[in-house]
Scaffold this motif. Structure first.
Motif, PDB file in Angstrom:
ATOM      1  N   LEU A 199       0.841  -1.209   0.000  1.00  0.00           N
ATOM      2  CA  LEU A 199       0.000   0.000   0.000  1.00  0.00           C
ATOM      3  C   LEU A 199       0.873   1.255   0.000  1.00  0.00           C
ATOM      4  O   LEU A 199       1.885   1.303  -0.683  1.00  0.00           O
ATOM      5  CB  LEU A 199      -0.983  -0.048   1.180  1.00  0.00           C
ATOM      6  CG  LEU A 199      -1.814  -1.345   1.256  1.00  0.00           C
ATOM      7  CD1 LEU A 199      -2.597  -1.422   2.547  1.00  0.00           C
ATOM      8  CD2 LEU A 199      -2.715  -1.461   0.051  1.00  0.00           C
ATOM      9  N   GLU A 200       0.500   2.292   0.756  1.00  0.00           N
ATOM     10  CA  GLU A 200       1.234   3.563   0.697  1.00  0.00           C
ATOM     11  C   GLU A 200       2.699   3.402   1.089  1.00  0.00           C
ATOM     12  O   GLU A 200       3.576   4.084   0.546  1.00  0.00           O
ATOM     13  CB  GLU A 200       0.574   4.610   1.595  1.00  0.00           C
ATOM     14  CG  GLU A 200      -0.771   5.109   1.116  1.00  0.00           C
ATOM     15  CD  GLU A 200      -1.935   4.257   1.587  1.00  0.00           C
ATOM     16  OE1 GLU A 200      -3.089   4.679   1.385  1.00  0.00           O
ATOM     17  OE2 GLU A 200      -1.688   3.175   2.172  1.00  0.00           O
TER      18      GLU A 200
ATOM     19  N   LEU B 121       6.883   5.860  -6.068  1.00  0.00           N
ATOM     20  CA  LEU B 121       5.705   6.104  -6.910  1.00  0.00           C
ATOM     21  C   LEU B 121       4.838   7.234  -6.389  1.00  0.00           C
ATOM     22  O   LEU B 121       4.137   7.890  -7.161  1.00  0.00           O
ATOM     23  CB  LEU B 121       4.876   4.825  -7.035  1.00  0.00           C
ATOM     24  CG  LEU B 121       5.427   3.761  -7.986  1.00  0.00           C
ATOM     25  CD1 LEU B 121       4.575   2.506  -7.934  1.00  0.00           C
ATOM     26  CD2 LEU B 121       5.502   4.277  -9.416  1.00  0.00           C
ATOM     27  N   ILE B 122       4.838   7.453  -5.075  1.00  0.00           N
ATOM     28  CA  ILE B 122       4.101   8.584  -4.511  1.00  0.00           C
ATOM     29  C   ILE B 122       5.092   9.478  -3.776  1.00  0.00           C
ATOM     30  O   ILE B 122       6.089   8.998  -3.225  1.00  0.00           O
ATOM     31  CB  ILE B 122       2.953   8.136  -3.572  1.00  0.00           C
ATOM     32  CG1 ILE B 122       3.480   7.344  -2.371  1.00  0.00           C
ATOM     33  CG2 ILE B 122       1.931   7.329  -4.343  1.00  0.00           C
ATOM     34  CD1 ILE B 122       2.403   7.008  -1.340  1.00  0.00           C
TER      35      ILE B 122
ATOM     36  N   VAL C 291      -9.023   6.109 -14.455  1.00  0.00           N
ATOM     37  CA  VAL C 291      -7.741   5.623 -13.929  1.00  0.00           C
ATOM     38  C   VAL C 291      -6.770   6.787 -13.734  1.00  0.00           C
ATOM     39  O   VAL C 291      -6.165   6.948 -12.663  1.00  0.00           O
ATOM     40  CB  VAL C 291      -7.112   4.584 -14.877  1.00  0.00           C
ATOM     41  CG1 VAL C 291      -5.695   4.227 -14.418  1.00  0.00           C
ATOM     42  CG2 VAL C 291      -7.961   3.336 -14.953  1.00  0.00           C
ATOM     43  N   LEU C 292      -6.613   7.594 -14.765  1.00  0.00           N
ATOM     44  CA  LEU C 292      -5.667   8.711 -14.704  1.00  0.00           C
ATOM     45  C   LEU C 292      -6.046   9.711 -13.626  1.00  0.00           C
ATOM     46  O   LEU C 292      -5.181  10.247 -12.923  1.00  0.00           O
ATOM     47  CB  LEU C 292      -5.585   9.396 -16.072  1.00  0.00           C
ATOM     48  CG  LEU C 292      -4.977   8.549 -17.201  1.00  0.00           C
ATOM     49  CD1 LEU C 292      -5.112   9.268 -18.542  1.00  0.00           C
ATOM     50  CD2 LEU C 292      -3.518   8.225 -16.916  1.00  0.00           C
ATOM     51  N   THR C 293      -7.344   9.950 -13.476  1.00  0.00           N
ATOM     52  CA  THR C 293      -7.815  10.870 -12.438  1.00  0.00           C
ATOM     53  C   THR C 293      -7.450  10.344 -11.051  1.00  0.00           C
ATOM     54  O   THR C 293      -6.954  11.085 -10.195  1.00  0.00           O
ATOM     55  CB  THR C 293      -9.337  11.066 -12.536  1.00  0.00           C
ATOM     56  OG1 THR C 293      -9.656  11.642 -13.808  1.00  0.00           O
ATOM     57  CG2 THR C 293      -9.832  11.991 -11.431  1.00  0.00           C
TER      58      THR C 293
ATOM     59  N   ASP D 204      -5.690  11.370  -6.609  1.00  0.00           N
ATOM     60  CA  ASP D 204      -5.797  10.694  -5.321  1.00  0.00           C
ATOM     61  C   ASP D 204      -4.443  10.189  -4.812  1.00  0.00           C
ATOM     62  O   ASP D 204      -4.101  10.393  -3.645  1.00  0.00           O
ATOM     63  CB  ASP D 204      -6.786   9.529  -5.409  1.00  0.00           C
ATOM     64  CG  ASP D 204      -8.219   9.985  -5.618  1.00  0.00           C
ATOM     65  OD1 ASP D 204      -8.521  10.475  -6.722  1.00  0.00           O
ATOM     66  OD2 ASP D 204      -9.037   9.865  -4.691  1.00  0.00           O
ATOM     67  N   LEU D 205      -3.694   9.547  -5.680  1.00  0.00           N
ATOM     68  CA  LEU D 205      -2.400   9.004  -5.253  1.00  0.00           C
ATOM     69  C   LEU D 205      -1.240   9.954  -5.528  1.00  0.00           C
ATOM     70  O   LEU D 205      -0.165   9.779  -4.949  1.00  0.00           O
ATOM     71  CB  LEU D 205      -2.136   7.663  -5.956  1.00  0.00           C
ATOM     72  CG  LEU D 205      -3.105   6.531  -5.637  1.00  0.00           C
ATOM     73  CD1 LEU D 205      -2.635   5.240  -6.295  1.00  0.00           C
ATOM     74  CD2 LEU D 205      -3.252   6.330  -4.140  1.00  0.00           C
ATOM     75  N   ARG D 206      -1.442  10.921  -6.412  1.00  0.00           N
ATOM     76  CA  ARG D 206      -0.405  11.887  -6.787  1.00  0.00           C
ATOM     77  C   ARG D 206       0.809  11.183  -7.386  1.00  0.00           C
ATOM     78  O   ARG D 206       1.959  11.546  -7.126  1.00  0.00           O
ATOM     79  CB  ARG D 206      -0.014  12.750  -5.586  1.00  0.00           C
ATOM     80  CG  ARG D 206      -1.147  13.609  -5.041  1.00  0.00           C
ATOM     81  CD  ARG D 206      -0.682  14.477  -3.899  1.00  0.00           C
ATOM     82  NE  ARG D 206       0.361  15.398  -4.337  1.00  0.00           N
ATOM     83  CZ  ARG D 206       1.248  15.963  -3.502  1.00  0.00           C
ATOM     84  NH1 ARG D 206       1.222  15.669  -2.226  1.00  0.00           N
ATOM     85  NH2 ARG D 206       2.153  16.796  -3.972  1.00  0.00           N
ATOM     86  N   ILE D 207       0.553  10.173  -8.184  1.00  0.00           N
ATOM     87  CA  ILE D 207       1.623   9.446  -8.863  1.00  0.00           C
ATOM     88  C   ILE D 207       2.098  10.243 -10.074  1.00  0.00           C
ATOM     89  O   ILE D 207       1.296  10.780 -10.840  1.00  0.00           O
ATOM     90  CB  ILE D 207       1.138   8.054  -9.300  1.00  0.00           C
ATOM     91  CG1 ILE D 207       0.997   7.138  -8.077  1.00  0.00           C
ATOM     92  CG2 ILE D 207       2.084   7.421 -10.307  1.00  0.00           C
ATOM     93  CD1 ILE D 207       0.489   5.741  -8.402  1.00  0.00           C
TER      94      ILE D 207
END
Length: 212
Positions: free
Chosen positions: A79-80, A88-89, A166-168, A173-176
């Motif tokens: 997860l995070e 990735l984040i 997906v992109l949104t 949300d994840l700021r990837i």
């Protein structure tokens, strides 16, 4: 002194109760001795039955991910926590998040907060890596691909119907950083889909990554 030295020799690792019992095999009441060692700062309790070398004899601690692997097993960091570890984040994560085949749990300890989310077999077993985080310390952690899958699978309400959704999610949300997605092994990800939850969403995720 010999006991203190033995504990120091294990300072790089979490110390389970059975190891302490072995180190204290000459004592009639080893549990009483353990309580004394904790009070004296020679041992530090992580949870019942799990310890690390205390601040009185060691300034270093096992890596938090290694501690997470030992608090509840079987488990691996994901997860995070894994997304941050793999870059990735952008956020640094303070709660260590793992997944397990056991029931959901959270441990609030003196050295940090450790949470565990349940995932079923065979999906659980996909994409687990053994990674060296420091000298003599290896941890079980999700690959970047599996950490992303796990985050989507375990997050309530996340269902993809299009590449835009997906992109949104990934950006907002994840700021990837979307450029990082090109590094992911979509062929391996695709091999996991049949044994996964949210198959449609994961398939759309893979298609989105491939078209980046």
């Amino acid at each position: 002194m010999e006991l203190t030295q033995s504990i120091q020799e294990h300072a790089a690792y979490p110390i389970p109760h059975h190891l302490m019992a072995w180190l204290l095999k000459e004592y009639r009441q080893p549990n009483d001795k353990i309580r004394y060692l904790i009070k004296d700062g020679i041992l530090q309790q992580v949870k019942r039955g799990l310890y690390i070398a205390g601040p009185k004899i060691s300034t270093s601690k096992p890596d938090p991910f290694l501690i997470a692997n030992h608090i509840l097993g079987p488990s691996y960091v994901s997860l995070e926590s894994a997304l941050s570890f793999h870059g990735l984040i952008p956020e640094k994560v303070y709660e260590i998040s793992s997944v397990t085949t056991k029931a959901r749990r959270k441990f609030v300890t003196a050295i940090g907060v450790y949470s565990y989310t349940r995932l079923p077999l065979p999906y659980y077993s996909y994409g687990i890596q053994s990674v060296e985080v420091s000298e003599n310390q290896r941890v079980l952690i999700a690959s970047p691909e599996k950490a992303l899958f796990d985050k989507i699978v375990t997050t309530s309400g996340v269902e993809f119907r299009s590449r835009i959704s997906v992109l949104t999610y990934l950006e907002n949300d994840l700021r990837i950083d979307l450029s990082e997605l090109k590094k992911l092994d979509t062929q391996q990800m695709e091999s996991w889909v049949s044994g996964s939850l949210k198959r449609q969403s994961l398939s759309i995720l893979i298609d989105t990554i491939r078209k980046q």
